[in-house]
Every structure is written in structure tokens, then in C-alpha cells.
Write a protein that holds these residues in place. Structure first.
Motif, mmCIF file in Angstrom:
data_model
loop_
_atom_site.group_PDB
_atom_site.id
_atom_site.type_symbol
_atom_site.label_atom_id
_atom_site.label_comp_id
_atom_site.label_asym_id
_atom_site.label_seq_id
_atom_site.Cartn_x
_atom_site.Cartn_y
_atom_site.Cartn_z
ATOM 1 N N ILE A 51 -17.788 77.593 -39.249
ATOM 2 C CA ILE A 51 -16.091 78.232 -38.651
ATOM 3 C C ILE A 51 -16.056 79.568 -38.857
ATOM 4 C CG2 ILE A 51 -13.860 78.394 -40.115
ATOM 5 C CD1 ILE A 51 -14.048 75.419 -39.621
ATOM 6 N N LYS A 52 -15.652 80.584 -37.640
ATOM 7 C CA LYS A 52 -15.783 81.873 -37.163
ATOM 8 C C LYS A 52 -14.560 82.162 -37.488
ATOM 9 C CE LYS A 52 -18.722 85.068 -34.600
ATOM 10 N NZ LYS A 52 -19.447 84.349 -33.405
ATOM 11 N N TYR A 53 -14.529 83.062 -37.605
ATOM 12 C CA TYR A 53 -13.354 84.219 -37.957
ATOM 13 C C TYR A 53 -13.378 85.734 -38.489
ATOM 14 C CZ TYR A 53 -13.423 83.417 -42.727
ATOM 15 O OH TYR A 53 -14.000 83.777 -44.376
ATOM 16 N N THR A 54 -12.495 86.137 -37.983
ATOM 17 C CA THR A 54 -12.033 87.867 -38.325
ATOM 18 C C THR A 54 -11.540 88.268 -39.454
ATOM 19 O OG1 THR A 54 -12.004 88.544 -35.638
ATOM 20 C CG2 THR A 54 -11.452 89.884 -37.308
ATOM 21 N N HIS A 55 -11.924 88.355 -40.569
ATOM 22 C CA HIS A 55 -11.630 88.945 -41.399
ATOM 23 C C HIS A 55 -10.268 89.937 -41.604
ATOM 24 C CE1 HIS A 55 -11.304 90.065 -45.468
ATOM 25 N NE2 HIS A 55 -12.419 89.098 -46.652
ATOM 26 N N SER A 56 -9.027 89.500 -42.110
ATOM 27 C CA SER A 56 -8.333 90.535 -42.203
ATOM 28 C C SER A 56 -8.467 91.145 -42.412
ATOM 29 C CB SER A 56 -7.179 89.611 -42.733
ATOM 30 O OG SER A 56 -7.201 88.917 -43.744
ATOM 31 N N ILE A 57 -9.438 92.141 -43.507
ATOM 32 C CA ILE A 57 -8.860 93.595 -43.827
ATOM 33 C C ILE A 57 -10.237 94.454 -42.926
ATOM 34 C CG2 ILE A 57 -10.061 95.015 -45.690
ATOM 35 C CD1 ILE A 57 -8.188 92.719 -47.413
ATOM 36 N N HIS A 58 -11.577 94.267 -43.391
ATOM 37 C CA HIS A 58 -12.650 94.544 -42.954
ATOM 38 C C HIS A 58 -12.614 94.413 -40.874
ATOM 39 C CE1 HIS A 58 -15.066 91.368 -43.977
ATOM 40 N NE2 HIS A 58 -14.920 91.374 -44.577
ATOM 41 N N LEU A 59 -12.214 93.237 -40.684
ATOM 42 C CA LEU A 59 -11.661 92.564 -39.062
ATOM 43 C C LEU A 59 -13.096 93.339 -38.231
ATOM 44 C CD1 LEU A 59 -9.102 95.508 -37.825
ATOM 45 C CD2 LEU A 59 -8.759 93.578 -38.793
ATOM 46 N N SER A 60 -14.252 92.804 -39.317
ATOM 47 C CA SER A 60 -15.356 92.155 -39.022
ATOM 48 C C SER A 60 -15.588 90.417 -39.203
ATOM 49 C CB SER A 60 -16.337 92.622 -39.404
ATOM 50 O OG SER A 60 -16.298 92.339 -40.832
ATOM 51 N N GLU A 61 -16.408 90.088 -38.434
ATOM 52 C CA GLU A 61 -16.926 88.491 -38.016
ATOM 53 C C GLU A 61 -17.548 87.987 -39.604
ATOM 54 O OE1 GLU A 61 -16.141 86.343 -34.881
ATOM 55 O OE2 GLU A 61 -14.481 88.667 -34.610
ATOM 56 N N VAL A 62 -16.872 86.651 -39.609
ATOM 57 C CA VAL A 62 -17.767 85.871 -40.729
ATOM 58 C C VAL A 62 -17.726 84.926 -39.808
ATOM 59 C CG1 VAL A 62 -16.709 84.544 -42.464
ATOM 60 C CG2 VAL A 62 -15.944 86.786 -42.209
ATOM 61 N N LEU A 63 -18.771 84.362 -40.989
ATOM 62 C CA LEU A 63 -19.277 82.940 -40.202
ATOM 63 C C LEU A 63 -19.864 81.652 -41.169
ATOM 64 C CD1 LEU A 63 -19.899 81.198 -37.540
ATOM 65 C CD2 LEU A 63 -21.834 82.058 -37.901
ATOM 66 N N GLU A 64 -19.149 80.560 -41.225
ATOM 67 C CA GLU A 64 -19.164 80.182 -42.169
ATOM 68 C C GLU A 64 -19.991 78.610 -41.688
ATOM 69 O OE1 GLU A 64 -15.110 79.281 -44.158
ATOM 70 O OE2 GLU A 64 -15.088 80.524 -44.912
ATOM 71 N N SER A 65 -20.593 78.406 -42.750
ATOM 72 C CA SER A 65 -21.635 76.771 -41.831
ATOM 73 C C SER A 65 -21.313 75.922 -43.494
ATOM 74 C CB SER A 65 -23.268 77.182 -41.866
ATOM 75 O OG SER A 65 -23.087 78.119 -41.208
#
Length: 168
Positions: A51-65
Motif C-alpha cells: 500500500i503506497k500513499y502520500t502522508h497527510s502532514i509531511h506530504l511524502s510517499e510512504v510504502l507499506e509492504s
């Protein structure tokens, strides 16, 4: 006489069994905690997804495997770019923390869940499912703002007809 009885009761019973028997292993997206299937992603042999998303506060990509078993979801890795609200700053237990080219990794995670609750982002999050090297934007299949429960399930043909199949 027995053949007629079988034809009258056996065949419809067999068809009903095949129609309602949960056989297909999927990543299931259910509406809130009600169990109503909203969408599903059929699995091939690969049991890993991200699951990949843009973090709502620091607006950078997060990737959870993640890796699926029959009824569990195991988080195996987390990759992110900023130490901010909601992001870990170190590894726990047997986990390994690494930094490479400005990306932080938590590896060797062994966190097991029966399900994962997720509110699909309406503005910036852009939640995506990555499976078999292909990316699927969840908002194309599930209304943004919807709270979904992600789980490892086996579903029947009937449930497949009711839910939205996520595929390219």
C-alpha cells in the motif's frame, strides 16, 4: 425414480454449493466493520502486496509492504522519507532500521493483523495497491473518504458478482 429425484434436488443443490462456496483467495476491501464486500483483488500465486500513499502532514510517499496468509496480514517492511507525526524513529525487537539515499526503511517486520482499517484519502493521500509490479489507485474502485477494512479472505462466486474487482 432415483435419477429424477437427483435431478430435481441434487443438481440445484450442487449448483448452489458451487455458487456460494468460498474458494477464491483475495485481498478483500469491506465496508467499515460490517463485512459487506466493497471491492476485492484476486490473488495469483504472489502473496505479497504493498500500500503506497502520500502522508497527510509531511506530504511524502510512504510504502507499506505486506504478506498474506489464509486469515492474517503480516506487515514485513515500511519505507518513508520523513521523521514526522506517525512515522517510527527506530526499530523494535528483531526489526532492522536502515537509511538509503534519503529513504528510511524498517525491515524484518513481523507484525500480524487479522485486518487493517483504512480511510481512503479524499485529497492528498492517493492510496494505491501495488501487486505483481502493477499499481492500482484505490479511488478508482472505492469512493474517497470511505472507511474500509482490508483482510485476507476466500470469497464465493456470488460475492465476486456483488463486489468490484480491482484489476488493470
Amino acid at each position: 425414480m432415483k435419477l429424477k429425484r437427483f435431478m430435481a434436488f441434487g443438481i440445484p443443490l450442487l449448483i448452489a454449493f458451487l455458487f456460494f462456496f468460498p474458494y477464491k483467495h483475495v485481498i478483500a476491501f469491506s465496508f467499515e466493520d460490517q463485512g459487506e464486500l466493497v471491492a476485492y483483488f484476486p490473488l495469483k500465486r504472489e502473496q505479497n502486496f504493498q500500500i503506497k500513499y502520500t502522508h497527510s502532514i509531511h506530504l511524502s510517499e510512504v510504502l507499506e509492504s505486506y504478506r498474506l496468509s489464509d486469515k492474517q496480514i503480516e506487515q514485513t517492511e515500511l519505507a518513508y522519507h520523513d521523521f514526522a507525526v506517525g512515522m517510527p524513529s527506530n526499530a523494535e525487537g528483531e526489526e532492522v532500521f536502515e537509511e538509503k539515499d534519503g529513504t528510511y526503511f524498517l525491515k524484518n517486520m513481523n507484525r500480524n493483523f487479522a485486518y487493517i482499517d483504512l480511510r481512503l484519502g479524499q485529497v492528498k493521500a492517493n492510496h494505491r495497491l501495488i501487486y505483481d509490479e502493477k499499481t492500482y489507485t484505490l479511488a478508482d474502485f472505492i469512493k474517497p473518504g470511505t472507511w474500509v477494512r482490508i483482510s485476507s479472505e476466500r470469497i464465493s462466486l456470488w460475492e465476486q458478482l456483488k463486489g468490484v474487482k480491482i484489476s488493470g
